[in-house]
Design a protein around this motif. Structure first.
Motif, mmCIF file in Angstrom:
data_model
loop_
_atom_site.group_PDB
_atom_site.id
_atom_site.type_symbol
_atom_site.label_atom_id
_atom_site.label_comp_id
_atom_site.label_asym_id
_atom_site.label_seq_id
_atom_site.Cartn_x
_atom_site.Cartn_y
_atom_site.Cartn_z
ATOM 1 N N ALA A 64 6.556 -9.735 45.163
ATOM 2 C CA ALA A 64 6.473 -10.142 46.573
ATOM 3 C C ALA A 64 5.224 -10.943 46.921
ATOM 4 C CB ALA A 64 6.555 -8.904 47.461
ATOM 5 N N SER A 65 4.145 -10.788 46.156
ATOM 6 C CA SER A 65 2.897 -11.490 46.470
ATOM 7 C C SER A 65 1.979 -11.484 45.261
ATOM 8 C CB SER A 65 2.177 -10.809 47.642
ATOM 9 O OG SER A 65 1.716 -9.526 47.242
ATOM 10 N N GLY A 66 0.940 -12.301 45.341
ATOM 11 C CA GLY A 66 -0.074 -12.287 44.293
ATOM 12 C C GLY A 66 -0.773 -10.937 44.238
ATOM 13 N N ILE A 202 -0.081 -14.678 39.290
ATOM 14 C CA ILE A 202 -0.024 -15.945 40.016
ATOM 15 C C ILE A 202 0.384 -15.645 41.456
ATOM 16 C CG2 ILE A 202 1.164 -18.183 40.132
ATOM 17 C CD1 ILE A 202 1.649 -17.809 37.048
ATOM 18 N N SER A 203 -0.107 -16.469 42.395
ATOM 19 C CA SER A 203 0.294 -16.326 43.792
ATOM 20 C C SER A 203 1.075 -17.561 44.237
ATOM 21 C CB SER A 203 -0.931 -16.151 44.692
ATOM 22 O OG SER A 203 -0.573 -16.347 46.050
ATOM 23 N N PHE A 204 2.109 -17.327 45.043
ATOM 24 C CA PHE A 204 2.874 -18.424 45.642
ATOM 25 C C PHE A 204 2.769 -18.374 47.154
ATOM 26 C CE2 PHE A 204 4.592 -17.741 41.434
ATOM 27 C CZ PHE A 204 4.624 -19.037 40.931
ATOM 28 N N ASN A 205 1.608 -17.923 47.629
ATOM 29 C CA ASN A 205 1.305 -17.936 49.052
ATOM 30 C C ASN A 205 1.347 -19.387 49.573
ATOM 31 O OD1 ASN A 205 0.443 -16.711 51.498
ATOM 32 N ND2 ASN A 205 -1.635 -17.452 51.109
ATOM 33 N N GLY A 206 1.484 -19.537 50.872
ATOM 34 C CA GLY A 206 1.648 -20.859 51.469
ATOM 35 C C GLY A 206 0.534 -21.844 51.190
HETATM 36 C C1 LIG Z 1 -4.440 -15.802 47.158
HETATM 37 C C2 LIG Z 1 -5.160 -14.962 46.212
HETATM 38 C C3 LIG Z 1 -4.707 -13.666 45.895
HETATM 39 C C4 LIG Z 1 -3.583 -12.981 46.623
HETATM 40 O O1 LIG Z 1 -2.364 -13.626 46.574
HETATM 41 P P1 LIG Z 1 -1.289 -13.308 47.757
HETATM 42 O O2 LIG Z 1 -0.055 -13.986 47.261
HETATM 43 O O3 LIG Z 1 -1.824 -13.920 49.004
HETATM 44 O O4 LIG Z 1 -1.139 -11.833 47.847
HETATM 45 C C5 LIG Z 1 -5.399 -12.963 44.927
HETATM 46 N N1 LIG Z 1 -6.467 -13.474 44.310
HETATM 47 C C6 LIG Z 1 -6.944 -14.699 44.600
HETATM 48 C C7 LIG Z 1 -8.127 -15.211 43.848
HETATM 49 C C8 LIG Z 1 -6.319 -15.479 45.572
HETATM 50 O O5 LIG Z 1 -6.804 -16.687 45.867
#
Ligand SMILES: *Cc1c(COP(=O)(O)O)cnc(C)c1O
Length: 394
Positions: A64-66, A202-206
Motif C-alpha cells: 500500500a505504501s513505501g 520503493i515508494s510510489f507516492n505522488g
Molecule cells: C517517501 C519516502 C518514504 C515513504 O514512502 P510512502 O510511500 O510515502 O509511505 C520512505 N522513505 C523515504 C526516504 C521517502 O522519501
C-alpha cells in the motif's frame, strides 16, 4: 468572465508533481471496464513483474505504501521488538517510523557532507567500538540491545555508498534493508538501487520519481522473504476458506487500480529520470560561479535519479539563509522545500541513540530543494533560476 487577484493556479510552480500520461488512461479504463478495481487483478502482477525486472531482483511484492514496504521488510528480515536498526540521521521520518512500527529502535548515524548519504566510516566505527558481541549476538554497549540491521537510504535518489556499508554490515552479520523510496532508476556501480542489500523498498507516492497514486514495493532475491511479505500483507491467511490465520497480518495490499497507474508510470520511468537529471544539470549550470550555492555531485560510480534538485546555500556568501530564500520564492509562486529535521532532533523519536549528527544538522540548515517535476518546462525553470539569481544579487 472570471477574474481573480490570486495568481492563476498554472502560474504556481510546484516542487514535485506527478506527470501522468502514456498508457495511464488505457490501463485505468481497463480496470473500470472489467470491474477489476480492487486488490486482485492482472495489473498487480504486471506491475510487480515490471518493477522486479527494473530492479534486477527475482521478486517484487506490491504493497500500500513505501512505509508499509519498509515495515514488512523489517519483519521478514527478522527484526524483532527491542532490536536496534541503524538509520541515517537525515531522511524522511517514515524510515525511522517503520522501525518503530516493528517494535524496534532506530539508531541515527550521521551522513557525510558531500553526497548526504549515511556515513560508512561512522557506521563502521559504531559497530567496532560502540558494540560488543556475546554468545554470537551483537549488542549496543550503551543500550545492551541487539543490533540487527542497517537501513541505508538512497537519499534524494543518490546511491548510498553501498560497498563500504555492506562490508561493515557483513562483517557483523547484519541484515541490509535499502530504503529506495526516492531512488527508482538510480544505479550504484551499474546495479539498480534496491537490489544491492538483502531487501529493498520503493515508494510510489505522488511526489516520487514515478507514482501509482500511492503505493510501495518490496524487492528481493529471497523467495522465502517475498512469500512471507505477501502473506503478512494479506492478513496472513493460512486457510482463506475456513478463515484461519497463522500470524498477525496486515491489510497492506495495493489495488489493481493503483497498479494500473503504476504500470503506466513504469513505462515512463526512463523519461522521468532523464527529465530530472536534465533539470538538475540546468540548475547547476545556472548557479555556477554564484557565491554560496553548492550542488550535490554524483559520487564516482553513481547514477542518481535526481528525485529532487537540492542545493546548499551558505548564508554568509549567498547573502540570505534558506528560510529567507524559501519565503522569497514562495512569494513568487515557486514552491521549494528544506530537507527534513534531523531525526535525532525529532520529537517523534525522542530518546533514540545517535552516532554523531552534526553534519545532518548543518546540511539541514543549508539545504533547499527546488522545483523538480518531470513536467517542469524550460520557461518555468528559467523563472526559478531568475528568482534565485535576483535573491543572490540583492
Ligand atoms: C517517501 C519516502 C518514504 C515513504 O514512502 P510512502 O510511500 O510515502 O509511505 C520512505 N522513505 C523515504 C526516504 C521517502 O522519501
Amino acid at each position: 468572465m472570471v477574474t481573480s487577484s490570486e495568481p492563476a493556479l498554472s502560474a504556481l510552480i510546484p516542487l514535485a508533481e506527478p506527470s501522468v500520461g502514456g498508457n495511464a488512461w488505457n490501463y485505468v479504463r481497463e480496470c473500470l471496464d472489467t470491474g477489476w478495481v480492487s486488490s486482485a487483478g492482472a495489473f498487480v502482477d504486471r506491475f510487480e513483474r515490471t518493477v522486479a525486472a527494473e530492479s534486477g531482483t527475482r521478486r517484487a511484492v506490491a504493497v500500500a505504501s513505501g512505509t508499509s514496504a519498509l515495515h514488512l521488510a523489517l519483519l521478514v528480515a527478522g527484526v524483532e521488538p527491542g532490536d536496534e536498526v541503524l538509520v541515517p540521521a537525515l531522511t524522511f521520518v517514515a524510515t525511522a517510523n517503520a522501525v518503530r512500527h516493528a517494535g524496534a529502535w532506530p539508531v541515527f548515524v550521521d551522513v557525510e557532507p558531500r553526497h548526504l548519504q549515511m556515513d560508512p566510516a561512522r557506521l563502521a566505527d559504531f559497530l567496532e567500538r560502540g558494540c560488543y558481541r556475546r554468545d554470537g549476538v551483537l549488542r549496543n554497549r550503551t543500550t545492551r540491545r541487539r543490533v540487527r540491521a542497517v537501513m541505508p537510504v538512497h537519499l534524494l535518489g543518490h546511491p548510498a555508498p553501498m560497498a563500504p556499508i555492506l562490508e561493515a554490515a557483513r562483517r557483523d552479520g547484519l541484515v541490509v534493508i535499502e530504503d529506495g523510496a526516492e531512488s527508482l532508476g538510480a544505479r550504484y556501480r551499474g546495479r539498480p538501487c534496491g537490489s544491492l542489500g538483502d531487501v529493498g523498498c520503493i515508494s510510489f507516492n505522488g511526489n516520487k520519481v514515478v507514482t501509482a497514486g500511492g503505493g510501495g514495493m518490496i524487492v528481493t532475491n529471497r523467495d522465502d522473504w517475498a512469500d512471507r511479505a505477501r502473506y503478512l500483507s494479506t492478513q496472513a491467511k493460512d486457510d482463506p476458506v475456513e478463515g484461519r490465520h497463522g500470524a498477525i497480518g496486515f491489510n497492506y495490499r495495493l489495488t489493481n487500480l493503483q497498479a494500473a497507474l503504476g504500470l503506466s508510470q513504469m513505462e515512463l520511468l526512463e523519461r522521468h529520470v532523464c527529465a530530472k537529471r536534465r533539470i538538475c544539470r540546468a540548475y547547476e549550470r545556472a548557479f555556477e560561479g554564484m557565491p554560496g550555492v553548492a550542488g550535490i555531485p554524483e559520487a564516482e560510480g553513481a547514477f542518481a535519479s535526481r528525485w529532487l534538485s537540492t542545493f546548499l546555500f551558505d548564508e554568509r556568501e549567498f547573502g540570505r539563509d534558506r528560510r529567507a530564500i524559501h519565503a522569497a520564492l514562495a512569494g513568487r509562486g515557486i514552491e521549494s522545500r528544506p530537507l527534513w529535521e534531523p531525526l535525532h532532533r525529532s520529537r517523534a523519536h525522542e530518546g533514540c541513540e545517535r552516532v554523531g549528527g552534526e553534519v545532518a544538522e548543518e546540511v539541514c540548515r543549508r539545504a533547499l530543494s527546488l522545483p523538480s517535476s518531470p513536467g517542469l518546462t524550460e520557461e518555468q525553470q528559467l523563472r526559478v533560476i531568475e528568482a534565485v539569481r535576483a535573491l543572490c544579487a540583492a
